[in-house]
Design an enzyme around this catalytic site. Structure first.
Site, short mmCIF file in Angstrom:
data_model
loop_
_atom_site.label_atom_id
_atom_site.label_comp_id
_atom_site.label_asym_id
_atom_site.label_seq_id
_atom_site.Cartn_x
_atom_site.Cartn_y
_atom_site.Cartn_z
N THR A 93 0.80 -1.20 0.00
CA THR A 93 0.00 0.00 0.00
C THR A 93 0.84 1.26 0.00
O THR A 93 1.89 1.33 0.64
CB THR A 93 -0.94 0.06 1.23
N ARG A 143 -9.58 -11.28 -3.67
CA ARG A 143 -9.44 -10.81 -2.29
C ARG A 143 -9.32 -9.28 -2.29
O ARG A 143 -8.59 -8.70 -3.08
CB ARG A 143 -8.22 -11.44 -1.64
N VAL A 144 -10.04 -8.63 -1.40
CA VAL A 144 -9.95 -7.18 -1.25
C VAL A 144 -9.59 -6.87 0.19
O VAL A 144 -10.19 -7.42 1.13
CB VAL A 144 -11.29 -6.49 -1.61
N ASP A 147 -8.09 -3.64 3.04
CA ASP A 147 -8.63 -2.41 3.64
C ASP A 147 -8.55 -1.19 2.73
O ASP A 147 -9.32 -0.23 2.90
CB ASP A 147 -7.84 -2.09 4.92
N THR A 203 -1.69 1.29 6.16
CA THR A 203 -0.91 0.28 5.43
C THR A 203 -0.68 -0.91 6.36
O THR A 203 -0.34 -0.74 7.52
CB THR A 203 0.43 0.83 4.93
N GLY A 204 -0.86 -2.09 5.84
CA GLY A 204 -0.65 -3.26 6.68
C GLY A 204 -1.50 -4.41 6.22
O GLY A 204 -2.02 -4.43 5.10
N GLY A 256 -4.50 -5.97 5.63
CA GLY A 256 -5.76 -5.26 5.50
C GLY A 256 -6.93 -5.85 6.26
O GLY A 256 -7.81 -5.12 6.74
#
Ligand code: GLY
Length: 330
Positions: A199, A227-228, A230, A250-251, A253
């Site tokens: 991200t 897959r989606v 955050d 960021t991370g 999600g």
């Protein structure tokens, strides 16, 4: 009202030799966004510009250079929000858009908030944004990494659709950076996403005191097609509200979605925390409540800066009134 802008290039575990390139990439994006603000542009324009620069940098996990799905595709997500109107726009799972943040910006101006896949791509063309070939988004480094990770041979061309579902277990998500599985090598991007993160993002406050925030990503390495995370989810990957501030996450999600962490960070501001304390508290909550990892950047309603991470690194840069050049760090 003081101008302010902060960007991030993703949290995770980055090889030390990549630090300079990551800092430079963030600095470049911050300068581009700052020029927009200084020329009288809106916070939304500045966020869109800064994120476009990060998307175009193949060293970051967004736009060109994003990580690939288990079947070898770049599926991109992005979102952006206007803190004045609370309008938001996002797209998810697109494979033929070079700058997803620019399409998200157009969704923001439409009656919709979130468009996915083929519908998002047809919306882009209707909006005058040309589609690219999916292979243009795949860098040799990410492709090689996908091949190594899944144990494929060299007889696969960029853009091929390869079913490697049975090989999913070949990537060890817990492996230490520097090892072959789930890790980076010398030819991999500045943010190799060794620990599933990725991200890029930006937050800005403009001369009218309007706050905007956005994020863009290739997602997490070895993600299932479709897959989606955050990044395109309002309140999880990004949020902006005038007076309170803006956040870009960021991370990993899934954990940011579970907590709606971007919005939670602003709730700390609403309860009286400083920008930095709100960022820190949000990351502490992520660790404590769901064991998640990553980071976030934040500007409060007055443009004061906060950022925090619980992963080893988070590339970032910021510039506010009174600074000649951005500060950049990892
Ligand atoms: N934070 C990016 C993702 O999980 O997709």
């Amino acid at each position: 009202m003081g101008l302010a802008l902060i960007v991030h290039g993703g949290a995770g575990a980055m090889a030390r030799e990549r630090y300079d390139a990551a800092r430079e990439g963030c600095r470049e994006a911050a300068v581009a966004g700052w020029r927009v603000l200084r020329a009288g542009g809106s916070a939304l324009d500045a966020v869109e510009k800064a994120i476009s620069v990060l998307e175009n940098n193949p060293g970051f996990n967004a736009g060109t250079g994003g990580v690939l799905t288990t079947d070898g595709r770049a599926q991109l997500d992005a979102g952006i929000m206007d803190g004045e109107t609370l309008d938001a726009g996002a797209i998810a799972g697109v494979e033929r858009i070079k700058n997803p943040i620019q399409v998200a910006r157009r969704v923001l101006a439409s009656p919709h908030v979130l468009l996915i896949g083929a519908g998002a791509e047809s919306f882009a063309t209707d909006s005058g944004i040309a589609l690219c070939d999916p292979s243009e988004l795949v860098t040799p480094a990410q492709y090689a990494r996908w091949q190594r990770g899944y144990g494929l041979g060299d007889d696969v061309n960029v853009g091929d659709r390869v079913d490697v579902g049975a090989g999913l277990g070949a990537i060890d998500m817990e492996a230490e950076p520097g090892t072959r599985n789930g890790a980076y090598a010398d030819d991999e991007p500045v943010h190799a996403d060794a620990h599933k993160h990725g991200t890029v993002g930006a937050v800005a406050v403009d001369a009218r005191g309007v706050v905007a925030a956005g994020a863009s990503t290739g997602g997490i390495a070895a993600k299932h097609p479709g897959r989606v995370g955050d990044t395109p989810i309002v309140g999880a990957g990004f949020y902006a509200e005038n007076g309170l501030g803006g956040v870009s996450s960021t991370g990993h999600g899934e954990d940011f979605i579970r907590l709606l962490l971007a919005r939670r960070a602003l709730d700390y501001i609403a309860a009286g925390s400083s920008a930095q304390a709100a960022a820190t508290k949000a990351m502490q909550l992520l660790s404590r409540r769901v064991g998640g990892s990553g980071g976030l950047i934040l500007l409060d309603g007055q443009g004061r800066v906060g950022y925090a991470r619980n992963s080893p690194t988070m590339a970032h840069a910021f510039i506010v009134e009174g600074m000649d050049v951005p500060f950049a760090g990892v």
